[in-house]
Each structure stands twice: as C-alpha cells, then as structure tokens.
Design a protein around this motif. Structure first.
Motif, PDB file in Angstrom:
ATOM      1  N   LEU A   1       0.858  -1.173   0.000  1.00  0.00           N
ATOM      2  CA  LEU A   1       0.000   0.000   0.000  1.00  0.00           C
ATOM      3  C   LEU A   1       0.902   1.233   0.000  1.00  0.00           C
ATOM      4  N   ASP A   2       0.788   2.062  -1.037  1.00  0.00           N
ATOM      5  CA  ASP A   2       1.603   3.271  -1.155  1.00  0.00           C
ATOM      6  C   ASP A   2       0.757   4.498  -0.831  1.00  0.00           C
ATOM      7  N   LEU A   3       1.182   5.247   0.177  1.00  0.00           N
ATOM      8  CA  LEU A   3       0.485   6.461   0.589  1.00  0.00           C
ATOM      9  C   LEU A   3       1.474   7.614   0.523  1.00  0.00           C
ATOM     10  N   GLY A   4       1.581   8.212  -0.655  1.00  0.00           N
ATOM     11  CA  GLY A   4       2.581   9.257  -0.856  1.00  0.00           C
ATOM     12  C   GLY A   4       3.978   8.660  -0.799  1.00  0.00           C
ATOM     13  N   LYS A   5       4.819   9.230   0.038  1.00  0.00           N
ATOM     14  CA  LYS A   5       6.177   8.729   0.173  1.00  0.00           C
ATOM     15  C   LYS A   5       6.269   7.494   1.074  1.00  0.00           C
ATOM     16  N   LEU A   6       5.218   7.234   1.837  1.00  0.00           N
ATOM     17  CA  LEU A   6       5.200   6.082   2.733  1.00  0.00           C
ATOM     18  C   LEU A   6       4.633   4.854   2.032  1.00  0.00           C
ATOM     19  N   GLY A   7       5.225   3.701   2.323  1.00  0.00           N
ATOM     20  CA  GLY A   7       4.726   2.450   1.778  1.00  0.00           C
ATOM     21  C   GLY A   7       4.658   1.384   2.858  1.00  0.00           C
ATOM     22  N   PHE A   8       3.678   0.490   2.744  1.00  0.00           N
ATOM     23  CA  PHE A   8       3.501  -0.602   3.700  1.00  0.00           C
ATOM     24  C   PHE A   8       3.399  -1.906   2.917  1.00  0.00           C
ATOM     25  N   ASP A   9       4.145  -2.906   3.357  1.00  0.00           N
ATOM     26  CA  ASP A   9       4.220  -4.183   2.641  1.00  0.00           C
ATOM     27  C   ASP A   9       3.950  -5.341   3.590  1.00  0.00           C
ATOM     28  N   VAL A  10       3.308  -6.378   3.080  1.00  0.00           N
ATOM     29  CA  VAL A  10       3.272  -7.663   3.757  1.00  0.00           C
ATOM     30  C   VAL A  10       3.582  -8.724   2.701  1.00  0.00           C
ATOM     31  N   ARG A  11       4.538  -9.601   3.017  1.00  0.00           N
ATOM     32  CA  ARG A  11       4.977 -10.617   2.055  1.00  0.00           C
ATOM     33  C   ARG A  11       5.215 -11.945   2.761  1.00  0.00           C
ATOM     34  N   TYR A  12       5.174 -12.995   1.948  1.00  0.00           N
ATOM     35  CA  TYR A  12       5.617 -14.307   2.421  1.00  0.00           C
ATOM     36  C   TYR A  12       6.900 -14.663   1.687  1.00  0.00           C
ATOM     37  N   GLU A  13       7.879 -15.197   2.416  1.00  0.00           N
ATOM     38  CA  GLU A  13       9.139 -15.626   1.806  1.00  0.00           C
ATOM     39  C   GLU A  13       9.340 -17.117   2.040  1.00  0.00           C
ATOM     40  N   GLY A  14       9.697 -17.809   0.978  1.00  0.00           N
ATOM     41  CA  GLY A  14      10.016 -19.223   1.059  1.00  0.00           C
ATOM     42  C   GLY A  14      11.263 -19.521   0.263  1.00  0.00           C
ATOM     43  N   ALA A  15      11.665 -20.787   0.242  1.00  0.00           N
ATOM     44  CA  ALA A  15      12.885 -21.197  -0.458  1.00  0.00           C
ATOM     45  C   ALA A  15      12.583 -22.391  -1.347  1.00  0.00           C
TER      46      ALA A  15
ATOM     47  N   SER B   1      18.692 -24.398   7.027  1.00  0.00           N
ATOM     48  CA  SER B   1      18.653 -22.947   7.214  1.00  0.00           C
ATOM     49  C   SER B   1      17.658 -22.245   6.281  1.00  0.00           C
ATOM     50  N   ARG B   2      16.930 -23.018   5.502  1.00  0.00           N
ATOM     51  CA  ARG B   2      15.949 -22.453   4.580  1.00  0.00           C
ATOM     52  C   ARG B   2      14.885 -21.666   5.328  1.00  0.00           C
ATOM     53  N   PRO B   3      14.632 -20.393   4.953  1.00  0.00           N
ATOM     54  CA  PRO B   3      13.644 -19.595   5.684  1.00  0.00           C
ATOM     55  C   PRO B   3      12.218 -19.830   5.207  1.00  0.00           C
ATOM     56  N   SER B   4      11.284 -19.687   6.138  1.00  0.00           N
ATOM     57  CA  SER B   4       9.869 -19.655   5.838  1.00  0.00           C
ATOM     58  C   SER B   4       9.277 -18.603   6.772  1.00  0.00           C
ATOM     59  N   GLN B   5       8.956 -17.430   6.234  1.00  0.00           N
ATOM     60  CA  GLN B   5       8.602 -16.327   7.115  1.00  0.00           C
ATOM     61  C   GLN B   5       7.664 -15.321   6.460  1.00  0.00           C
ATOM     62  N   TRP B   6       6.970 -14.581   7.322  1.00  0.00           N
ATOM     63  CA  TRP B   6       6.171 -13.430   6.921  1.00  0.00           C
ATOM     64  C   TRP B   6       6.994 -12.180   7.167  1.00  0.00           C
ATOM     65  N   ILE B   7       6.907 -11.229   6.237  1.00  0.00           N
ATOM     66  CA  ILE B   7       7.709 -10.015   6.292  1.00  0.00           C
ATOM     67  C   ILE B   7       6.776  -8.809   6.300  1.00  0.00           C
ATOM     68  N   PHE B   8       6.936  -7.958   7.312  1.00  0.00           N
ATOM     69  CA  PHE B   8       6.136  -6.743   7.447  1.00  0.00           C
ATOM     70  C   PHE B   8       7.070  -5.540   7.379  1.00  0.00           C
ATOM     71  N   SER B   9       6.869  -4.675   6.387  1.00  0.00           N
ATOM     72  CA  SER B   9       7.823  -3.595   6.125  1.00  0.00           C
ATOM     73  C   SER B   9       7.135  -2.242   6.027  1.00  0.00           C
ATOM     74  N   VAL B  10       7.898  -1.207   6.387  1.00  0.00           N
ATOM     75  CA  VAL B  10       7.529   0.183   6.145  1.00  0.00           C
ATOM     76  C   VAL B  10       8.638   0.795   5.319  1.00  0.00           C
ATOM     77  N   SER B  11       8.292   1.520   4.262  1.00  0.00           N
ATOM     78  CA  SER B  11       9.294   2.128   3.392  1.00  0.00           C
ATOM     79  C   SER B  11       9.048   3.646   3.268  1.00  0.00           C
ATOM     80  N   TYR B  12      10.119   4.350   2.926  1.00  0.00           N
ATOM     81  CA  TYR B  12      10.010   5.786   2.720  1.00  0.00           C
ATOM     82  C   TYR B  12      10.783   6.158   1.457  1.00  0.00           C
ATOM     83  N   ALA B  13      10.104   6.721   0.478  1.00  0.00           N
ATOM     84  CA  ALA B  13      10.734   7.126  -0.772  1.00  0.00           C
ATOM     85  C   ALA B  13      11.430   8.471  -0.599  1.00  0.00           C
ATOM     86  N   LEU B  14      12.692   8.541  -0.998  1.00  0.00           N
ATOM     87  CA  LEU B  14      13.465   9.773  -0.847  1.00  0.00           C
ATOM     88  C   LEU B  14      13.201  10.742  -1.986  1.00  0.00           C
TER      89      LEU B  14
END
Length: 200
Positions: free
Chosen positions: A152-166, A187-200
C-alpha cells in the motif's frame, strides 16, 4: 565487480525508460522460522535420529529499495540486511543474511499493489545460542528463494506484507560431545515479512 556494474547499467536503463523512478529506505519485522532440525543419532547403537520443526520467532530487516514503473507495472529491486531467529528444543538458532529480492509488481486498485519475484540470499552468519553445541557453515552461501505479497503506497510512505520461502534445502551440520548429539539444521527460511518504506 562486473556483475555489480552490469546491474548498475540495467537499473540506469530502467530508470531512463521508466515513467516513474523512486529510491528509498525500508525496514521492519519478520516472523517465521528456518527449516527442520534433525538429530543424527548413532549408527552403532539403537539411538535413532529424530526430527523437529522450529518455533516461529520475530526478527528484523533493514535496507534500500528502488522502483522503476512503466504503464502500471513496476520492477522493485532491494538490498536488505535480515536476521531470522528460530527456537528449537535444544537451542536457539540465529541466521544473518543479505537479501536481494527483485520483484515485479502491478498497481491493481488506487494505492494497492501486488508483487512477486525471486529473492537472492547471501548467508553472513549462522550461530547457536543457549547451548554448548557448535554448528558449522551452511552448505551454500548463496541461495535463491521467492517472495510474494501486497503493498500500500500512501505518498512517500509504503507498507508491505509478504511471504518468503525457499526452493531447496541449505543444511548446516552441528557437533555435540557424543555421536548421539550430532545434528543438522535446514537454514531455509519460511517467514512473513512486514515492512515500512520511505521514498526519498
């Protein structure tokens, strides 16, 4: 060095041809676990090997991203430092890695987008905590997995939810004081990723 130069030329070309180009910072939390723990057992006795799935724990990630957009479709390469923690009955397992996902995304409705793509991983360190056992290096320093999710992109701010597997196992072998204590960890990952981003 040649690979880095090639990537730089590709990103520059994408930036020139894209309608919208942005760069920024991102970080957040990841929740998941590495793969299966296996005790090797003792081939000279009746002690059999055993298997255990790790307990999900919280880790974190932080890094940089770029986004090149054209006609509603975008390419988003990232480079991130990630720590992933997993709890097993015998110890806590900590994995540190550099992630380089290259995602293709589509703006679907207003600020909402979906994205997916390969994630290249370079293992920096894997270690055990709360134990006297020791562990060796993983079989492969560089592996390829995948990520998929929504943002979800709200101006310069972004919010992400992802699943990562191998796609394949990447085993690290450990040693105990006796043969019965020898083990391996995927060591193979299986995880949910929650991120906040800021566009410069």
């Amino acid at each position: 060095m040649k690979k880095l130069m090639i990537l730089a030329f590709i990103f520059t070309g994408l930036g020139v041809s894209a309608q919208n180009t942005s760069f920024g910072l991102k970080g957040g939390l990841n929740y998941g676990a590495t793969g299966e723990y296996q005790s090797v057992g003792d081939l000279t006795s009746d002690v059999a090997s055993s298997f255990e799935d790790g307990e999900n724990k919280t880790g974190f990630h932080a890094g940089l991203f770029a986004q090149f957009e054209l006609l509603g479709i975008f390419i988003q390469p990232e480079i991130l430092y990630t720590e992933l923690n997993t709890e097993y009955s015998a110890f806590d397992y900590k994995l540190s890695k550099i992630d380089a996902p290259v995602l293709v995304g589509l703006n679907v409705l207003g600020p909402l987008n979906i994205k997916a793509g390969p994630s290249f991983q370079y293992i920096l360190k894997n270690e055990l905590e709360n134990t006297q056992l020791t562990i060796g290096d993983v079989e492969k320093d560089i592996t390829v997995g995948y990520q998929l999710g929504a943002g979800l992109d709200l101006g310069k701010l972004g919010f992400d939810v992802r699943y990562e597997g191998a796609f394949s196992e990447n085993t690290a072998f450990g040693l105990g004081e006796t043969a019965e204590e020898n083990f391996s960890v995927d060591s193979r990952p299986s995880q949910w990723i929650f991120s906040v981003s800021y566009a410069l």
